[in-house]
Design a protein around this motif. Structure first.
Motif, PDB file in Angstrom:
ATOM      1  N   VAL A 115       0.843  -1.202   0.000  1.00 19.26           N
ATOM      2  CA  VAL A 115       0.000   0.000   0.000  1.00 19.26           C
ATOM      3  C   VAL A 115       0.877   1.250   0.000  1.00 19.26           C
ATOM      4  CG1 VAL A 115      -1.734   1.278   1.280  1.00 19.26           C
ATOM      5  CG2 VAL A 115      -1.920  -1.177   1.108  1.00 19.26           C
ATOM      6  N   TYR A 116       1.849   1.274   0.921  1.00 20.29           N
ATOM      7  CA  TYR A 116       2.805   2.386   0.935  1.00 20.29           C
ATOM      8  C   TYR A 116       4.182   1.829   0.601  1.00 20.29           C
ATOM      9  CZ  TYR A 116      -0.807   5.049   3.297  1.00 20.29           C
ATOM     10  OH  TYR A 116      -1.965   5.683   3.606  1.00 20.29           O
ATOM     11  N   LYS A 117       4.746   2.297  -0.526  1.00 28.68           N
ATOM     12  CA  LYS A 117       6.015   1.734  -0.965  1.00 28.68           C
ATOM     13  C   LYS A 117       7.176   2.241  -0.124  1.00 28.68           C
ATOM     14  CE  LYS A 117       5.031   0.933  -5.817  1.00 28.68           C
ATOM     15  NZ  LYS A 117       5.136   1.547  -7.148  1.00 28.68           N
ATOM     16  N   THR A 118       7.140   3.499   0.229  1.00 30.59           N
ATOM     17  CA  THR A 118       8.340   4.132   0.781  1.00 30.59           C
ATOM     18  C   THR A 118       8.387   4.136   2.302  1.00 30.59           C
ATOM     19  OG1 THR A 118       7.239   6.269   0.724  1.00 30.59           O
ATOM     20  CG2 THR A 118       8.543   5.654  -1.190  1.00 30.59           C
TER      21      THR A 118
ATOM     22  N   ASP B  51       7.673   7.517  -6.224  1.00 27.59           N
ATOM     23  CA  ASP B  51       7.130   6.648  -5.178  1.00 27.59           C
ATOM     24  C   ASP B  51       6.579   7.461  -4.014  1.00 27.59           C
ATOM     25  OD1 ASP B  51       7.707   4.472  -6.613  1.00 27.59           O
ATOM     26  OD2 ASP B  51       9.416   3.806  -5.400  1.00 27.59           O
ATOM     27  N   TYR B  52       7.334   8.478  -3.635  1.00 31.54           N
ATOM     28  CA  TYR B  52       6.856   9.339  -2.549  1.00 31.54           C
ATOM     29  C   TYR B  52       5.543  10.014  -2.938  1.00 31.54           C
ATOM     30  CZ  TYR B  52      11.435   8.858  -0.420  1.00 31.54           C
ATOM     31  OH  TYR B  52      12.560   8.363   0.172  1.00 31.54           O
ATOM     32  N   ASN B  54       3.368   8.941  -5.143  1.00 34.19           N
ATOM     33  CA  ASN B  54       2.280   7.958  -5.167  1.00 34.19           C
ATOM     34  C   ASN B  54       1.807   7.631  -3.754  1.00 34.19           C
ATOM     35  OD1 ASN B  54       2.198   7.804  -7.905  1.00 34.19           O
ATOM     36  ND2 ASN B  54       3.605   6.069  -8.032  1.00 34.19           N
ATOM     37  N   ASP B  55       2.774   7.572  -2.817  1.00 35.63           N
ATOM     38  CA  ASP B  55       2.388   7.283  -1.435  1.00 35.63           C
ATOM     39  C   ASP B  55       1.524   8.402  -0.862  1.00 35.63           C
ATOM     40  OD1 ASP B  55       3.602   4.929  -1.446  1.00 35.63           O
ATOM     41  OD2 ASP B  55       5.036   5.346   0.164  1.00 35.63           O
ATOM     42  N   GLU B  58      -1.813   8.053  -2.364  1.00 34.65           N
ATOM     43  CA  GLU B  58      -2.534   6.933  -1.746  1.00 34.65           C
ATOM     44  C   GLU B  58      -3.067   7.336  -0.369  1.00 34.65           C
ATOM     45  OE1 GLU B  58      -3.630   4.035  -2.295  1.00 34.65           O
ATOM     46  OE2 GLU B  58      -4.036   3.534  -0.214  1.00 34.65           O
ATOM     47  N   CYS B  59      -2.244   8.064   0.384  1.00 35.78           N
ATOM     48  CA  CYS B  59      -2.678   8.480   1.718  1.00 35.78           C
ATOM     49  C   CYS B  59      -3.881   9.400   1.618  1.00 35.78           C
ATOM     50  CB  CYS B  59      -1.531   9.192   2.429  1.00 35.78           C
ATOM     51  SG  CYS B  59      -1.916   9.617   4.130  1.00 35.78           S
TER      52      CYS B  59
END
Lengths: 151, 109
Positions: A115-118, B51-52, B54-55, B58-59
């Motif tokens: 869900v969270y990659k980083t 990635d950051y 996308n995170d 997503e959040c």
């Protein structure tokens, strides 16, 4: 037709009417300024004294309540957090049990995709409220949602 | 954040007022993304900080989490219909009422 009745004109009495009485009728005097002011002063002083006594008591009780809350809060919060972690573990186990037939599924992921990659491995990520109740009936979710997010 | 195209005193006067940094739910994700994009600059950050980004997305949007829940619940309904789940244990026991949430009241991250 004629009548011999004699009429008498209605006239004021002799010497005229009685004079109207406009004179003031004063109330009976009980309170004078030299009784009112001392009474006021004394009763106010007594009232303030009693009020201060009461205020002291209220403050004391409030302080007691506050200290009781402060003493209990760590325990309650720790219990809550413990409950949260236990429930998350339960949810993880439920998910692995439920999705064992689905290929490439790992608990906490979407078909193996994180869900969270980083976010680091040891970081705590709070599950969203819907995920927290994902394995319950929808009624439970609505009940709890109304409990948590009422305004 | 790139600078505004047309810069006037008003654009300096009225910057973005809100962010996740007021102890918001996505504070960490936004912080990481902004640190990264500050380090790499406007052009490089688009690929380096994906990635950051996308995170953070997503959040904000719960996209994957909602999809996850949908998939799991569909699977559960399928199993219930097939009769694979034991009776009376179709669903999990509901967690305790006050167990969800952060350490302090009103925080849920």
């Amino acid at each position: 037709m004629s009548s011999s009745t004699t009429y008498k004109q209605d006239l004021p009495p002799d010497g005229g009417y009685k004079k109207l009485d406009f004179s003031r009728v004063p109330a009976r005097k009980i309170w004078n300024w030299y009784t009112i002011i001392p009474t006021y002063v004394v009763s106010t002083a007594v009232g303030i004294y009693l009020w201060r006594l009461n205020r002291e008591q209220v403050r004391r009780e409030r302080a007691e309540n506050n200290s009781a809350t402060v003493a209990l809060m760590p325990l309650l919060i720790a219990e809550k957090d413990r409950n949260l972690l236990k429930t998350m573990r339960k949810i993880r186990d439920e998910e692995t049990e439920l999705m064992k037939n689905t290929e490439g599924w790992e608990a906490g992921t979407l078909y193996g995709e994180k869900v969270y990659k980083t976010s680091p491995e040891d970081e705590f990520v709070m599950p969203s409220f819907n995920e927290y109740y994902a394995h319950n009936k929808n009624e439970e979710f609505t009940k709890r949602f109304q409990f948590f997010f009422r305004f | 954040m790139p600078p505004p195209v047309i810069r006037t005193p008003f654009t300096d006067l009225l910057p973005a007022g809100y962010s996740h940094q007021f102890y918001g739910r996505c504070m960490k994700f936004e912080d990481r993304f902004l640190q990264c994009s500050e380090a790499y600059g406007a052009k490089l950050s688009e690929e380096k900080c994906l990635d950051y980004k996308n995170d953070l997305y997503e959040c904000n949007s719960f996209e994957k989490q909602i999809k996850r829940i949908q998939v799991m619940q569909r699977e559960r309904q399928k199993q219930i219909k097939a009769g694979e789940r034991p009776k009376g244990k179709e669903y999990m026991e509901p967690p305790a009422l006050n167990s969800y949430g952060g350490t302090f009241f009103g925080t849920h991250w």
